[in-house]
Enzyme design. Structure first.
Site, PDB file in Angstrom:
ATOM      1  N   HIS A  34     -15.708 -40.327  -4.192  1.00  0.00           N
ATOM      2  CA  HIS A  34     -15.966 -41.159  -5.371  1.00  0.00           C
ATOM      3  C   HIS A  34     -15.368 -40.450  -6.587  1.00  0.00           C
ATOM      4  CE1 HIS A  34     -19.029 -38.187  -6.104  1.00  0.00           C
ATOM      5  NE2 HIS A  34     -19.648 -38.491  -4.975  1.00  0.00           N
ATOM      6  N   HIS A  37     -15.734 -36.621  -6.898  1.00  0.00           N
ATOM      7  CA  HIS A  37     -14.758 -35.819  -6.145  1.00  0.00           C
ATOM      8  C   HIS A  37     -13.395 -35.865  -6.833  1.00  0.00           C
ATOM      9  CE1 HIS A  37     -17.512 -37.130  -2.752  1.00  0.00           C
ATOM     10  NE2 HIS A  37     -17.532 -35.829  -2.630  1.00  0.00           N
ATOM     11  N   LYS A 151     -23.356 -31.010  -9.855  1.00  0.00           N
ATOM     12  CA  LYS A 151     -24.521 -31.785  -9.410  1.00  0.00           C
ATOM     13  C   LYS A 151     -25.291 -30.970  -8.365  1.00  0.00           C
ATOM     14  CE  LYS A 151     -24.345 -35.605  -6.798  1.00  0.00           C
ATOM     15  NZ  LYS A 151     -25.279 -35.414  -5.662  1.00  0.00           N
ATOM     16  N   GLN A 155     -26.043 -25.101  -4.835  1.00  0.00           N
ATOM     17  CA  GLN A 155     -24.915 -24.812  -3.941  1.00  0.00           C
ATOM     18  C   GLN A 155     -23.831 -24.011  -4.676  1.00  0.00           C
ATOM     19  OE1 GLN A 155     -23.017 -27.607  -0.982  1.00  0.00           O
ATOM     20  NE2 GLN A 155     -21.618 -27.992  -2.667  1.00  0.00           N
ATOM     21  N   LEU A 186     -23.022 -39.645  -9.828  1.00  0.00           N
ATOM     22  CA  LEU A 186     -22.284 -40.177  -8.675  1.00  0.00           C
ATOM     23  C   LEU A 186     -22.607 -39.347  -7.435  1.00  0.00           C
ATOM     24  CD1 LEU A 186     -18.730 -41.150  -9.948  1.00  0.00           C
ATOM     25  CD2 LEU A 186     -20.860 -42.405 -10.018  1.00  0.00           C
ATOM     26  N   SER A 188     -22.198 -39.741  -2.824  1.00  0.00           N
ATOM     27  CA  SER A 188     -21.814 -40.575  -1.668  1.00  0.00           C
ATOM     28  C   SER A 188     -23.026 -41.348  -1.149  1.00  0.00           C
ATOM     29  CB  SER A 188     -21.257 -39.696  -0.560  1.00  0.00           C
ATOM     30  OG  SER A 188     -20.252 -38.876  -1.079  1.00  0.00           O
TER      31      SER A 188
HETATM   32  O1  PAF Z   1     -20.885 -30.414  -1.364  1.00  0.00           O
HETATM   33  C1  PAF Z   1     -20.429 -30.779  -0.267  1.00  0.00           C
HETATM   34  O2  PAF Z   1     -19.874 -31.854  -0.133  1.00  0.00           O
HETATM   35  C2  PAF Z   1     -20.580 -29.865   0.937  1.00  0.00           C
HETATM   36  O3  PAF Z   1     -21.774 -29.157   0.893  1.00  0.00           O
HETATM   37  C3  PAF Z   1     -19.390 -28.903   1.132  1.00  0.00           C
HETATM   38  C4  PAF Z   1     -19.263 -27.935  -0.038  1.00  0.00           C
HETATM   39  C5  PAF Z   1     -18.097 -29.692   1.266  1.00  0.00           C
HETATM   40  C6  PAF Z   1     -19.582 -28.068   2.387  1.00  0.00           C
HETATM   41  O4  PAF Z   1     -19.688 -28.873   3.526  1.00  0.00           O
END
Ligand code: PAF
Length: 288
Positions: A34, A37, A151, A155, A186, A188
């Site tokens: 989306h 990304h 977002k 992570q 946004l 997925s």
């Molecule tokens: O954020 C994501 O889409 C996933 O956690 C990633 C970083 C691609 C790892 O699979």
């Protein structure tokens, strides 16, 4: 745009580029692309000679098999978007290419407790799974820069920590959250919301904005971080389809929940909220 499926062809394709001194920017994704990304891809395009996007729904970061099964897979549409933004190479391996030996133990990453609160508390093993795949992708692509959205704030912090502690030679670039006009971040997962759930979903971010205003306009002695958490929980829960899973006010660097306000602390509110059966996450910086 080249599309590769194997590690070998990806590595072989990239070696001559790297030898020519070209900088490689990597945007790791799980597909269902989306505008969020695409904002990472645009930034990667501006800052690098060669742009790689990986599309891989990483099974080991899903602790809920139903979530893995339902994760949207839209490869054809993704490839079209990637072509349009000027991506040079898309790496889209099968699971057995990445994890050929299911009996081989996976590496365990030292994450200094960053993986314990919030997502970590509700999705055990999730961040270990993320580190495994992200580290593998870094070894395959060997990018100069890799791009991640804010977002997934936890992570991003964990990947920065992994890169620092393993002394990996690349720059991690964090990119701002992209929102719909009504404020919904946004994701997925948004495509799985029903019309009613989609209408209510922006109230998550609206509440976070109100919370930030509240903190900034209330004398610090009149509201504790826990009271603020409770206020956000009550507001969000008052909407019919919304159920908060966690609401945390944390230090931006340690990700640990704070008990009191301290001058100079960099703070962020992170939330995970179910809208019907769809789990949405969002965050807002309180003080930076
Ligand atoms: O954020 C994501 O889409 C996933 O956690 C990633 C970083 C691609 C790892 O699979």
């Amino acid at each position: 745009m080249i599309v590769t499926k194997t590690i070998e062809e990806t590595v072989n394709f990239l070696i001559p580029r790297r030898n020519q001194g070209k900088s490689i920017g990597l945007v790791p994704t799980m597909g269902a692309l989306h505008q969020g990304h695409l904002s990472l891809l645009h930034k990667a395009r501006m800052e690098n000679d060669f742009v790689v996007c990986s599309i891989f729904v990483n099974p080991i970061q899903f602790n809920n098999p139903e979530d893995l099964k339902k994760y949207p897979r839209t490869l054809e549409a993704d490839l079209k978007l990637l072509e349009e933004v000027g991506c040079d190479l898309v790496f889209t391996p099968e699971v057995k290419e990445i994890y050929p030996n299911t009996l081989e133990p996976l590496p365990v990453y030292e994450l200094s407790g960053l993986d314990k609160p919030m997502e970590g508390a509700f999705r055990p093993g999730h961040f270990q799974g993320v580190c495994v795949i992200v580290h593998k992708l870094f070894s395959i692509v060997r990018p100069k820069r890799a791009y991640f959205g804010e977002k997934d704030f936890q992570q991003l912090a964990i990947i920065r920590h992994m890169v620092k502690s393993l002394k990996l030679d690349l720059e991690i670039v964090g990119c701002p959250i992209v929102r719909e006009e009504d404020g919904l971040a946004l994701s997925s997962r948004n495509m799985r919301l029903s019309a009613e759930e989609r209408q209510i979903a922006p109230m998550i971010y609206k509440t976070l904005q109100q919370a930030r205003l509240k903190v900034k306009s209330t004398p610090k002695n009149d509201i504790t971080p826990n009271q603020l958490k409770q206020w956000i929980t009550d507001q969000i829960s008052s909407y019919p389809s919304l159920k908060p899973e966690y609401i945390e006010v944390v230090d931006k660097n340690t990700l640990q929940p704070i008990q009191g306000w301290k001058e100079g602390n960099e703070l962020i509110v992170c939330v995970a909220v179910y809208d019907g059966a769809v789990r949405l996450i969002d965050n807002i910086v309180l003080f930076s």
